[in-house]
Motif scaffolding. Sequence first.
Motif, PDB file in Angstrom:
ATOM      1  N   SER A  58      43.397  30.175  40.561  1.00 38.01           N
ATOM      2  CA  SER A  58      43.307  31.430  39.843  1.00 38.01           C
ATOM      3  C   SER A  58      45.002  31.853  39.722  1.00 38.01           C
ATOM      4  O   SER A  58      45.321  32.739  38.694  1.00 38.01           O
ATOM      5  CB  SER A  58      42.504  32.776  40.342  1.00 38.01           C
ATOM      6  N   SER A  59      45.810  31.596  40.816  1.00 30.84           N
ATOM      7  CA  SER A  59      47.258  32.211  40.752  1.00 30.84           C
ATOM      8  C   SER A  59      47.773  31.441  39.957  1.00 30.84           C
ATOM      9  O   SER A  59      48.843  31.847  39.281  1.00 30.84           O
ATOM     10  CB  SER A  59      47.492  31.860  42.022  1.00 30.84           C
ATOM     11  N   ASN A  62      46.968  32.784  36.373  1.00 29.06           N
ATOM     12  CA  ASN A  62      47.612  34.044  36.176  1.00 29.06           C
ATOM     13  C   ASN A  62      49.070  33.887  35.941  1.00 29.06           C
ATOM     14  O   ASN A  62      49.631  34.803  34.973  1.00 29.06           O
ATOM     15  CB  ASN A  62      47.604  35.099  37.596  1.00 29.06           C
TER      16      ASN A  62
END
Length: 104
Positions: A58-59, A62
Motif C-alpha cells: 500500500s505504501s 500511495n
Amino acid sequence: MPAALFGILLSAFNSIIGLILRAATIKFVLFTVLYIAIREIVPLLQSSGILPGAEQASSLNNALLGIPSGVWYFLDLMNFPTGLRLVISAYVARFIVRRIPLIG
C-alpha cells in the motif's frame, strides 16, 4: 562380426552420454531446479513476514497516487506498472541467486 556391432553400440552409447552430460544440459537442469525452488520459497517467506507481501504494497500504491494524470498517460503507453513489477522481481531473484554459494 559381433565385435564390430559392439563397437557401433559403444560409440552410440558414448554419443548419447556425451549429449546428456553436456554443460548446457546440466545448466538447464540446475536452473530449472533453482526456478522451482525460488517459486516455492518466496511465498513461504511472504507468509512468515520476512518478505513484504501484497498487504505491505500500500505504501508503494500511495507513492504512485501522487503522479499527475498527464504523466500517467505516458507511463500507461510504456506499460509502466508491468515493467516495474518485472524489474522488482528480477532484482529480488538476482539477490536470492547471488546468495547461493555454488552459483552466485
